[in-house]
Design a protein around this motif. Structure first.
Motif, PDB file in Angstrom:
ATOM      1  N   ARG A 146      43.038  21.907 -73.683  1.00 31.73           N
ATOM      2  CA  ARG A 146      42.739  20.474 -73.824  1.00 31.73           C
ATOM      3  C   ARG A 146      43.907  19.567 -73.447  1.00 31.73           C
ATOM      4  N   LEU A 147      45.139  20.096 -73.485  1.00 31.96           N
ATOM      5  CA  LEU A 147      46.310  19.283 -73.174  1.00 31.96           C
ATOM      6  C   LEU A 147      46.778  19.463 -71.733  1.00 31.96           C
ATOM      7  N   ASP A 148      46.010  20.173 -70.939  1.00 36.28           N
ATOM      8  CA  ASP A 148      46.329  20.399 -69.541  1.00 36.28           C
ATOM      9  C   ASP A 148      45.769  19.253 -68.705  1.00 36.28           C
ATOM     10  N   ASP A 149      46.597  18.568 -67.959  1.00 33.94           N
ATOM     11  CA  ASP A 149      46.146  17.444 -67.124  1.00 33.94           C
ATOM     12  C   ASP A 149      45.040  17.851 -66.167  1.00 33.94           C
ATOM     13  N   GLU A 150      45.048  19.077 -65.694  1.00 34.25           N
ATOM     14  CA  GLU A 150      44.057  19.528 -64.723  1.00 34.25           C
ATOM     15  C   GLU A 150      42.661  19.656 -65.333  1.00 34.25           C
ATOM     16  N   GLU A 151      42.583  19.626 -66.654  1.00 33.09           N
ATOM     17  CA  GLU A 151      41.285  19.691 -67.324  1.00 33.09           C
ATOM     18  C   GLU A 151      40.689  18.305 -67.550  1.00 33.09           C
ATOM     19  N   TRP A 152      41.350  17.287 -67.047  1.00 31.94           N
ATOM     20  CA  TRP A 152      40.905  15.908 -67.224  1.00 31.94           C
ATOM     21  C   TRP A 152      40.776  15.217 -65.863  1.00 31.94           C
ATOM     22  N   ILE A 153      39.896  14.223 -65.805  1.00 33.44           N
ATOM     23  CA  ILE A 153      39.828  13.329 -64.651  1.00 33.44           C
ATOM     24  C   ILE A 153      40.662  12.110 -65.003  1.00 33.44           C
ATOM     25  N   LEU A 154      41.794  11.964 -64.331  1.00 34.23           N
ATOM     26  CA  LEU A 154      42.796  10.961 -64.694  1.00 34.23           C
ATOM     27  C   LEU A 154      43.085  10.035 -63.519  1.00 34.23           C
ATOM     28  N   GLU A 155      43.506   8.832 -63.840  1.00 38.11           N
ATOM     29  CA  GLU A 155      44.076   7.950 -62.843  1.00 38.11           C
ATOM     30  C   GLU A 155      45.493   8.436 -62.541  1.00 38.11           C
ATOM     31  N   PRO A 156      46.011   8.121 -61.359  1.00 40.58           N
ATOM     32  CA  PRO A 156      47.362   8.608 -61.032  1.00 40.58           C
ATOM     33  C   PRO A 156      48.414   8.245 -62.078  1.00 40.58           C
ATOM     34  N   GLN A 158      48.095   8.037 -65.145  1.00 36.52           N
ATOM     35  CA  GLN A 158      47.887   8.726 -66.416  1.00 36.52           C
ATOM     36  C   GLN A 158      48.434  10.146 -66.406  1.00 36.52           C
ATOM     37  N   ARG A 159      48.848  10.635 -65.259  1.00 36.47           N
ATOM     38  CA  ARG A 159      49.331  12.011 -65.170  1.00 36.47           C
ATOM     39  C   ARG A 159      50.762  12.111 -65.693  1.00 36.47           C
ATOM     40  N   GLY A 160      50.986  13.146 -66.483  1.00 34.92           N
ATOM     41  CA  GLY A 160      52.306  13.330 -67.065  1.00 34.92           C
ATOM     42  C   GLY A 160      52.549  12.339 -68.196  1.00 34.92           C
ATOM     43  N   GLY A 161      53.691  12.466 -68.826  1.00 32.14           N
ATOM     44  CA  GLY A 161      54.070  11.515 -69.863  1.00 32.14           C
ATOM     45  C   GLY A 161      53.342  11.673 -71.186  1.00 32.14           C
ATOM     46  N   GLY A 162      52.576  12.727 -71.348  1.00 32.71           N
ATOM     47  CA  GLY A 162      51.945  12.995 -72.637  1.00 32.71           C
ATOM     48  C   GLY A 162      50.711  12.161 -72.928  1.00 32.71           C
ATOM     49  N   ARG A 163      50.113  11.550 -71.905  1.00 33.98           N
ATOM     50  CA  ARG A 163      48.924  10.718 -72.161  1.00 33.98           C
ATOM     51  C   ARG A 163      47.753  11.550 -72.657  1.00 33.98           C
ATOM     52  N   VAL A 164      47.546  12.706 -72.073  1.00 35.29           N
ATOM     53  CA  VAL A 164      46.430  13.561 -72.481  1.00 35.29           C
ATOM     54  C   VAL A 164      46.577  13.960 -73.950  1.00 35.29           C
ATOM     55  N   ALA A 165      47.778  14.250 -74.375  1.00 35.24           N
ATOM     56  CA  ALA A 165      48.009  14.583 -75.785  1.00 35.24           C
ATOM     57  C   ALA A 165      47.646  13.405 -76.678  1.00 35.24           C
TER      58      ALA A 165
END
Length: 344
Positions: free
Chosen positions: A111-121, A123-130
């Motif tokens: 769930r905390l893997d960026d690749e498992e989400w559809i993100l805006e550029p 939003q990638r990295g920086g702990g946003r998914v967490a």
């Protein structure tokens, strides 16, 4: 009407000694007659204007639709599919979790893997998914502590590469992680009636708030008496100062829990919020003009629209409220009746 002056009821002598009568035109143009005629014309114009405006309101699509929705329930073929459990009548606390992205995964361990989400550029990295997952978990924990609470995950079908809504993906992740509490009532099987639902149409933060209230009403049959929002800390002011005031929700019944991503990314996020979120709403309170309206359009690639005009007809005028110069400017607050004011 004032009486004709005595001096003009008598025949007068002309210069050559002949008597003659005043013509109708002369009489009407006398000062007293001009006053009376003007009053008649103004009164007639006022009555006609009033009748015209009333006719326009009740015959216009917006006015007619509002009247029809307010006085007529949804069609029977819709109502026949709805069966609310009695336990929902005790629910009065809305916990809203606004969506920011779409979880496309199936394995909750990733769930905390960026690749498992559809993100805006950005939003990638920086702990946003967490942070997204912490919002979900914190909302669920609040609901566990308050049996009168319902979680509403809010967010529309905003990404052209996915047919899922933000809200549906949050709900799916919460269920996969076994976070969602259920109604505690006799005769209910475990997890048969979750105390969580989705609001699948919001395209921005203002709609997250307003549409979640409407969805709460759609789901429970009543409006909430308390609202708690679980989202980014850097968006606190936008919700508590601007959106809450826009719908005139009482301050004492509005709560906000803020959770930000960790690390240096928060500095960029705070500045982005000030420039692209908070400040635009200070000049366009309802987000229905120019830049904010353009954002809504860009986030609706599948041309979706909500059902709340029929399920919450009391809010129809607020849904449509988009103030302009004739209402006092783009920051003019909606002043009509609102159902939550009756809950005080």
């Amino acid at each position: 009407m004032l009486p004709l002056p005595v001096s003009f009821r008598k025949r007068q002598l002309s210069r050559n000694g002949l008597r003659h009568s005043k013509s109708t035109k002369d009489v009407l143009l006398m000062r007293a007659r001009v006053t009376n005629l003007g009053l008649l014309l103004l009164s007639g114009a006022t009555v006609l204007s009033l009748l015209f405006n009333l006719s326009y309101y009740f015959s216009s699509p917006r006015g007619l639709l509002h009247q029809q929705l307010l006085h007529h329930p949804p069609p029977s073929d819709i109502l026949s599919t709805i069966q609310r459990h009695d336990a929902l009548s005790a629910i009065d606390h809305l916990i809203m979790v606004p969506g920011h992205a779409i979880w496309k995964g199936t394995d909750v361990r990733r769930r905390l893997d960026d690749e498992e989400w559809i993100l805006e550029p950005y939003q990638r990295g920086g702990g946003r998914v967490a942070a997204f997952y912490q919002h979900i978990a914190a909302g669920a924990e609040l609901a566990r502590q308050d049996e009168r609470a319902l979680i509403v995950f809010s967010g529309g079908q905003t990404r052209p590469t996915s047919t899922s809504t933000e809200a549906e993906s949050y709900m799916r992740l919460a269920l996969a992680a076994d976070l969602i509490p259920s109604l505690s009532a006799s005769g209910l099987r475990a997890r048969s009636v979750p105390r969580a639902t989705t609001e699948d149409h919001a395209l921005d933060s203002y709609q997250n708030l307003l549409y979640s209230i409407a969805r709460f009403h759609e789901y429970t049959g009543r409006y909430p008496s308390q609202i708690t929002i679980v989202g980014y800390e850097f968006k606190r002011r936008r919700f508590t100062e601007l959106h809450r005031a826009a719908i005139r929700w009482p301050r004492e019944r509005f709560h906000y829990i803020g959770i930000d991503a960790e690390g240096e990314e928060i500095i960029k996020a705070q500045e982005g919020e000030r420039l692209n979120g908070y400040l635009p709403y200070t000049v366009d309170t309802y987000g229905c003009h120019d830049m904010l309206l353009s954002k809504r359009r860009s986030r609706n690639p599948f041309i979706r629209f909500h059902s709340y005009h029929s399920s919450s007809p009391e809010l129809a005028p607020l849904f449509s409220w988009c103030p302009g110069p004739s209402e006092g400017g783009q920051t003019a607050v909606y002043g009509g009746p609102l159902p939550w004011h009756a809950l005080r």
